[in-house]
Design an enzyme around this catalytic site. Sequence first.
Site, short mmCIF file in Angstrom:
data_model
loop_
_atom_site.label_atom_id
_atom_site.label_comp_id
_atom_site.label_asym_id
_atom_site.label_seq_id
_atom_site.Cartn_x
_atom_site.Cartn_y
_atom_site.Cartn_z
N ARG A 228 158.49 61.29 -14.90
CA ARG A 228 157.76 59.63 -15.27
C ARG A 228 156.57 59.48 -15.26
NH1 ARG A 228 162.26 58.91 -17.66
NH2 ARG A 228 163.96 57.55 -16.52
N HIS A 276 158.78 60.82 -24.99
CA HIS A 276 159.95 60.59 -24.44
C HIS A 276 160.89 61.59 -25.35
CE1 HIS A 276 161.18 58.16 -21.15
NE2 HIS A 276 162.23 59.03 -21.00
#
Length: 313
Positions: A228, A276
């Site tokens: 993350r 991502h």
Amino acid sequence: MSTEHPHIFYASELDRSAAWRAALATEFDSFELSTADSLVDPQTVDVALLWRIPEEGLGRFTRLRAVLSLGAGVNQIGLERIPPHVPLAKLADVTLTAQMVEYAKATVYRYHRRLHIFERHSARAHWQFELPMSASKTRIAVLGLGSIGLAVAEALRDEGFTVGAWSRHERQLDGMRTHTHASGLETLLGESDIVINLLPLTAQTRRLFDRRLFGHFSAGSKLINMGRGAHIVEADLLEALAGGRLEAATLDVFDVEPLPPAHPFWNHPAILVTPHAAGVSSPMTAIAHVAENIRRALAGKPLLNQVDIQRGY
Ligand SMILES: NC(=O)c1ccc[n+]([C@@H]2O[C@H](COP(=O)([O-])OP(=O)(O)OC[C@H]3O[C@@H](n4cnc5c(N)ncnc54)[C@H](OP(=O)(O)O)[C@@H]3O)[C@@H](O)[C@H]2O)c1
């Protein structure tokens, strides 16, 4: 097919409910799928399938037996708003894990075979040979041995790389050194050429990669962040690159996504930005796991991939 008739409440900003309806139909003869717009009777909802807990919370679902996260991570869901008696499970998807392994291999080989250097030379029509090294000479640290971290560590070990791993609890794994605690992390970083972050985002791991931690990386390391964005202090990463502590970084996740156009990570010569895209789950590939957890919830059994709310993963 089964004879249960679960009532599932679905909420996500990312996917549409139609895809989940189609996937659920492959597992249940009969079920009810409600969204915020179609929900009539919240007291009959058995399971909430969510990316994030809706603003109104979950209090109106008085019969709720489980919350199933639509993400492989649960940092976004709002852990503090899960009713204490309701179990929460993360999504597990074999296809997503396989994609994460592919991404790790692709980005590791890019560094191992010096492609990131050849890319720069190629842009300047510069011919400079670099001798290929054997995989065993490249030392890789995998931080986090969850379902994804373990799959990545084992796959890289099987490719012949020298792999070390870090987790909270002691682990014994064939063919790799394992470490725990802050001291173990510092040792591992100092003996690694490529560091792959696959930790969950928790109170303990938020901003773990800061100036102090980069100080323990061996000079010229490469970082691959698949976890993350908030694991990293972005300014400290840029500083570590400028000072040569890090040679390069591959980043798939960011504090703000999409990464804003003026962000210094774009066009940085030592940073590869990917959007991502390391691994994606889809209803059709994740449904087996979700359906099993729905059945477990109806039967009052422990869930697969159940999250320890206190621990945060
Ligand atoms: N980029 C993408 O496309 C993408 C897609 C899916 C997932 N992800 C991210 O990938 C990451 C890994 O996912 P996952 O499902 O494998 O995670 P996970 O199962 O939640 O990871 C748990 C692992 O991390 C270790 N750990 C947790 N806190 C720790 C701490 N404070 N110190 C040391 N080790 C700690 C645990 O140690 P123990 O074994 O000792 O408990 C365990 O090995 C997550 O950040 C997830 O959000 C990214």
